[in-house]
Design an enzyme around this catalytic site. Structure first.
Site, PDB file in Angstrom:
ATOM      1  N   LYS A  74      -1.777  50.036-108.632  1.00  0.00           N
ATOM      2  CA  LYS A  74      -3.238  50.058-108.560  1.00  0.00           C
ATOM      3  C   LYS A  74      -3.868  48.786-109.112  1.00  0.00           C
ATOM      4  CE  LYS A  74      -2.518  54.044-107.024  1.00  0.00           C
ATOM      5  NZ  LYS A  74      -2.242  54.179-105.619  1.00  0.00           N
TER       6      LYS A  74
ATOM      7  N   TYR B 134       3.672  68.022-104.225  1.00  0.00           N
ATOM      8  CA  TYR B 134       3.207  66.896-105.041  1.00  0.00           C
ATOM      9  C   TYR B 134       3.491  67.136-106.525  1.00  0.00           C
ATOM     10  CZ  TYR B 134       0.191  63.493-107.268  1.00  0.00           C
ATOM     11  OH  TYR B 134      -0.281  62.470-108.055  1.00  0.00           O
TER      12      TYR B 134
ATOM     13  N   TYR C 170       6.174  59.462-107.890  1.00  0.00           N
ATOM     14  CA  TYR C 170       6.144  58.570-106.725  1.00  0.00           C
ATOM     15  C   TYR C 170       7.457  57.821-106.532  1.00  0.00           C
ATOM     16  CZ  TYR C 170       1.112  59.396-106.901  1.00  0.00           C
ATOM     17  OH  TYR C 170      -0.119  59.990-106.908  1.00  0.00           O
TER      18      TYR C 170
HETATM   19  C1  LIG Z   1       3.116  54.828-108.815  1.00  0.00           C
HETATM   20  C2  LIG Z   1       2.518  55.010-107.478  1.00  0.00           C
HETATM   21  N1  LIG Z   1       3.217  54.650-106.406  1.00  0.00           N
HETATM   22  C3  LIG Z   1       2.717  54.769-105.163  1.00  0.00           C
HETATM   23  C4  LIG Z   1       1.472  55.299-104.956  1.00  0.00           C
HETATM   24  C5  LIG Z   1       0.989  55.407-103.575  1.00  0.00           C
HETATM   25  O1  LIG Z   1       0.137  54.356-103.250  1.00  0.00           O
HETATM   26  P1  LIG Z   1      -1.048  54.641-102.259  1.00  0.00           P
HETATM   27  O2  LIG Z   1      -1.899  55.677-102.911  1.00  0.00           O
HETATM   28  O3  LIG Z   1      -1.712  53.335-102.104  1.00  0.00           O
HETATM   29  O4  LIG Z   1      -0.467  55.165-100.996  1.00  0.00           O
HETATM   30  C6  LIG Z   1       0.703  55.707-106.051  1.00  0.00           C
HETATM   31  C7  LIG Z   1      -0.619  56.300-105.840  1.00  0.00           C
HETATM   32  O5  LIG Z   1      -1.201  56.978-106.593  1.00  0.00           O
HETATM   33  C8  LIG Z   1       1.236  55.562-107.351  1.00  0.00           C
HETATM   34  O6  LIG Z   1       0.550  55.927-108.446  1.00  0.00           O
END
Ligand SMILES: Cc1ncc(COP(=O)(O)O)c(C=O)c1O
Length: 324
Positions: A46, A257, A283
């Site tokens: 982010k 999730y 993630y």
């Molecule tokens: C650590 C991490 N990786 C990947 C993502 C996914 O990225 P995006 O939301 O841009 O698809 C997020 C999103 O919250 C994240 O916090």
């Protein structure tokens, strides 16, 4: 014209091979792009988006960042940190309940000191809009950042990131057939895919879907195409990406999730044991678990060169101690 950035991190982030993991898996050459090491408040993807979003907020004379996410949101933690760097106030709308002994990202949120509004998942979007109105009524100038910082402005951070990695790879005399990245609100993959066109990347970018299933996958691809179109318009690039241009793998959603299963647990342990590399529970553990599975099933060939794009998520590990 290229929008301005508010500097939040030193770039480029490191790019290096994962030699022991490659040998362990008896397979392709695996490299990692270390966006877990953006150097603001324990890092993550982010930060690149926020460099553009914060600059946009400042240029519009806004004084308060407002965003939303789950209780262990990496995005919310980095937004609260970015607000402090920029001297802005911050309001977070979190779905969940306050915790007596916060852990992981929530603990860090409390250190950065934003105002936290607790809601249910269903209330989240309407609460953000209402909050924006309430803040305006008190004379503040809120800047609302969508969940995950995923809009055309934020995604430009990942257009840049793609150009960055292409330069790094060239300097190291390497290139990649496939990039694997965790994908959830779409801005990261949208930016990378647009950056791939702009930089002439000939390989594939595969998003491992973290929370969108096969049924809503098409809607998610449409969202990424829309974000990429917004970024292209801001950059003045006459490029159009279609939903079909996004490669999204929805096979690793597990129990949903933020629910840790064997796939994530094994990937977290393997990366730590083989490479002293920390990946997160929500993630990056899921994305790396997907990559390992694709290698083991022979979908990824032994002669391919793979880039695992590490997007952070490591502070959340501390909230999962019992599962690990
Ligand atoms: C650590 C991490 N990786 C990947 C993502 C996914 O990225 P995006 O939301 O841009 O698809 C997020 C999103 O919250 C994240 O916090």
């Amino acid at each position: 014209m290229k929008p301005i950035k508010f500097k939040l991190t030193t770039l480029p982030t490191p790019l290096h091979p994962l030699k022991r993991l490659s040998v362990y898996l008896g397979g392709p050459e695996i490299w990692v792009k270390r966006d877990d090491l953006t150097d603001m408040a324990m890092g993550g993807n982010k930060t690149r988006k926020l460099e553009y979003l914060v600059a946009d907020a400042l240029s519009k004379g806004c004084d308060t960042l407002v965003t939303a996410g789950a209780i262990q949101s990496n995005h919310c933690r980095q937004t609260a940190a970015a607000a402090n760097r920029a001297g802005l106030s911050c309001h977070l709308v979190l779905n969940g309940n306050p915790e007596a002994a916060p852990q992981g990202n929530l603990l860090l949120d409390t250190l950065f000191g934003p105002t936290i509004h607790w809601v249910t998942r269903d209330e989240r979007d309407s609460r953000v809009n209402k909050l924006g109105e309430e803040l305006k009524e008190t004379g503040l100038k809120p800047y609302i950042i969508p969940v995950g910082g995923s809009n055309g402005m934020g995604a430009i951070g990942y257009v840049d990131a793609m150009l960055e990695v292409m330069k790094q790879a060239y300097a190291l005399g390497t290139d990649f057939d496939l990039i694997i990245v965790a994908s959830s609100s779409g801005g990261t993959q949208a930016g990378l895919q647009l950056g791939a066109i702009l930089s002439g990347f000939p390989g594939t970018i595969m998003g491992i879907s973290i929370d969108s299933g096969k049924v809503d996958g098409p809607i998610y691809r449409e969202k990424m195409a829309k974000i990429a179109a917004e970024s292209a318009a801001i950059l003045g690039e006459p490029i159009r990406l279609e939903p079909e241009n996004f490669n999204l793998n929805c096979d690793y959603l597990g129990q949903g999730y933020s629910v840790m299963g064997e796939l994530e647990r094994n990937a977290i342990h393997l990366a730590a044991e083989q490479e002293a590399l920390l990946v997160g529970p929500v993630y990056t553990g899921r994305a790396l678990g997907g990559l390992i599975d694709l290698i083991r099933n022979g979908v990824i060939g032994k002669n391919e060169r793979i880039l695992f794009w590490h997007t952070g998520d490591t502070p959340a590990l501390f909230a999962y101690s019992s599962e690990l």
